[in-house]
Design an enzyme around this catalytic site. Structure first.
Site, PDB file in Angstrom:
ATOM      1  N   ASP A  35       0.826  -1.201   0.000  1.00  0.00           N
ATOM      2  CA  ASP A  35       0.000   0.000   0.000  1.00  0.00           C
ATOM      3  C   ASP A  35       0.863   1.256   0.000  1.00  0.00           C
ATOM      4  O   ASP A  35       1.402   1.645   1.044  1.00  0.00           O
ATOM      5  CB  ASP A  35      -0.899  -0.028   1.251  1.00  0.00           C
ATOM      6  CG  ASP A  35      -1.709   1.240   1.398  1.00  0.00           C
ATOM      7  OD1 ASP A  35      -2.157   1.539   2.523  1.00  0.00           O
ATOM      8  OD2 ASP A  35      -1.900   1.946   0.381  1.00  0.00           O
ATOM      9  N   SER A 199      -1.160  16.097 -11.601  1.00  0.00           N
ATOM     10  CA  SER A 199      -1.425  15.754 -13.003  1.00  0.00           C
ATOM     11  C   SER A 199      -1.789  17.037 -13.750  1.00  0.00           C
ATOM     12  O   SER A 199      -2.383  17.953 -13.174  1.00  0.00           O
ATOM     13  CB  SER A 199      -2.587  14.751 -13.076  1.00  0.00           C
ATOM     14  OG  SER A 199      -3.074  14.628 -14.417  1.00  0.00           O
TER      15      SER A 199
HETATM   16  C1  LIG Z   1      -5.379   9.493   1.846  1.00  0.00           C
HETATM   17  C2  LIG Z   1      -5.791   8.069   2.109  1.00  0.00           C
HETATM   18  C3  LIG Z   1      -5.637   7.254   0.835  1.00  0.00           C
HETATM   19  C4  LIG Z   1      -6.042   5.819   1.095  1.00  0.00           C
HETATM   20  N1  LIG Z   1      -5.226   5.278   2.169  1.00  0.00           N
HETATM   21  C5  LIG Z   1      -4.381   4.220   1.979  1.00  0.00           C
HETATM   22  N2  LIG Z   1      -4.190   3.761   0.775  1.00  0.00           N
HETATM   23  N3  LIG Z   1      -3.823   3.673   3.035  1.00  0.00           N
HETATM   24  C6  LIG Z   1      -5.305   5.987   3.426  1.00  0.00           C
HETATM   25  C7  LIG Z   1      -4.953   7.453   3.222  1.00  0.00           C
HETATM   26  C1  LIG Z   2      -5.358   0.714   2.255  1.00  0.00           C
HETATM   27  C2  LIG Z   2      -6.244  -0.272   2.929  1.00  0.00           C
HETATM   28  C3  LIG Z   2      -7.643   0.265   3.030  1.00  0.00           C
HETATM   29  C4  LIG Z   2      -8.464  -0.667   3.878  1.00  0.00           C
HETATM   30  N1  LIG Z   2      -8.370  -2.059   3.458  1.00  0.00           N
HETATM   31  C5  LIG Z   2      -9.403  -2.897   3.788  1.00  0.00           C
HETATM   32  N2  LIG Z   2     -10.480  -2.409   4.326  1.00  0.00           N
HETATM   33  N3  LIG Z   2      -9.273  -4.189   3.588  1.00  0.00           N
HETATM   34  C6  LIG Z   2      -7.151  -2.594   2.881  1.00  0.00           C
HETATM   35  C7  LIG Z   2      -6.280  -1.576   2.197  1.00  0.00           C
END
Ligand SMILES: CC1CCN(C(=N)N)CC1
Ligand SMILES: CC1CCN(C(=N)N)CC1
Length: 333
Positions: A35, A199
């Protein structure tokens, strides 16, 4: 050093992508969600109550001869979709794609929210945003990438996500066979801890390019492409019978409709990444015979998010400073 690991969609909607990670001695295997929108490496563990587990692999520190608890340290994280997890912290050996981080902070979950419990394919996350937003307290820890960075041939990692097919995360090198044309680089603003960039605008199908600064983050942990309402409305107004269906949670399209491509500009040389229309349909919306659009409004999140729908169309270089300041490289493939 260099590393390369295969990453695979967890379901038929490409909702998230997991990759294999080994932790501890002897190695304990996990499938983790890489992530670039967060900075904690956390796993389901022997501390996670059994009623919050659903077949996930669990990390048992007491079974690893190289595990050491970081005493007094804990972590707690919540994500954009309302999910959350928290727990205690160990240091242990973490291996990804042949690359080993000794003494990596491994965050063991003592609780997880429902959406993690129900996602049986995912045993936790590998955060690849900047270590400045790692949640371990009182002593913030480094991401896997930051831990191994000094050993890397180049301080970069790349993401090559694919639709319904295995893709690749590489660490320390750029695989020239993985993309077409050239890589266009653009500066990163990491002041919020994310891979932030601007962008230069967008294009619906073969319409004129709309010049519009769209500031957002490159985020492998978010499924969708989340952009401002004017962009989203411009796209779906070109699709017959598209509708903003609150019961589906956003814009839906007739499942049998061929959708226009969506392009976004990167860098200052006119480069664009084009998402084929076929990737803009995420399958049945769960409401009627409509299908859920891959482009949705970034609404009240506070940032635009170039998630998997966008990243699937590109080879993306997350460069933490091979040329000084951090930058993102974008290439078609
Ligand atoms: C700004 C948000 C984007 C989505 N997130 C993430 N991928 N962990 C959380 C923070
Ligand atoms: C970035 C994360 C957002 C939350 N996620 C979830 N609920 N399984 C996983 C990825």
């Amino acid at each position: 050093a260099k590393g390369s690991v295969v990453t695979t969609p967890i379901n038929s909607e490409d909702e998230a992508y997991d990759a294999p990670v080994s932790i501890g001695t002897p190695a304990q295997p996990f499938n983790l969600d890489f992530d670039t929108g967060s900075s904690d490496l956390w796993v389901f563990s022997s501390l996670t109550p059994s009623n919050e587990r659903n077949g996930q692999n669990i990390y048992t520190a007491s079974r690893s001869s190289t595990a050491k608890q970081l005493s007094g340290e804990s972590w707690k994280i919540s994500y954009g979709d309302g999910s959350s997890s928290s727990g205690l912290v160990y240091s242990d050996v973490v291996t990804i794609g042949g690359l080993t981080a000794a003494g990596q902070a491994v965050e063991a979950a003592s609780r997880v929210s429902q959406s993690f419990t129900s996602e049986s394919a995912t045993d936790g996350l590998v955060g690849l945003a900047f270590s400045s937003i790692n949640t371990v307290s009182p002593d913030q820890q480094t991401t896997f990438f930051d831990t191994v960075k000094p050993s890397l041939a180049s301080p970069v990692f790349t993401a090559d996500l694919k639709h319904q097919a295995p893709g690749t995360y590489n660490f320390g090198f750029i695989d020239k066979s993985a993309f077409t044309g050239s890589i266009t680089y653009t500066p990163v603003d990491n002041s919020q801890g994310f891979w932030g960039f601007t962008s230069t605008g967008f294009q619906v199908g073969n319409n004129d390019f709309q010049q519009e600064s769209i500031t957002g983050i490159a985020d492998t942990g978010t499924t969708l492409l989340l952009l401002p309402d004017d962009v989203v409305n411009a796209y779906y107004s070109s699709v017959n019978n598209a509708q903003n269906d609150q019961s589906a949670g956003g814009f839906t399209v007739p499942c049998d409709t061929s959708l226009p491509d969506f392009s976004f500009g990167v860098g200052n040389n006119g480069a664009m990444i084009t998402i084929p229309g076929s990737l803009m349909n995420l399958g049945p919306s769960g409401s009627g015979n409509s299908c859920f659009g891959g482009l949705q409004s970034s609404g009240t999140i506070g940032t635009n998010i170039f998630g998997d729908v966008a990243l699937k169309a590109a080879f993306v270089v997350f460069d933490s400073g091979s040329q000084g300041q951090p930058q993102l490289g974008w290439a078609s493939k």
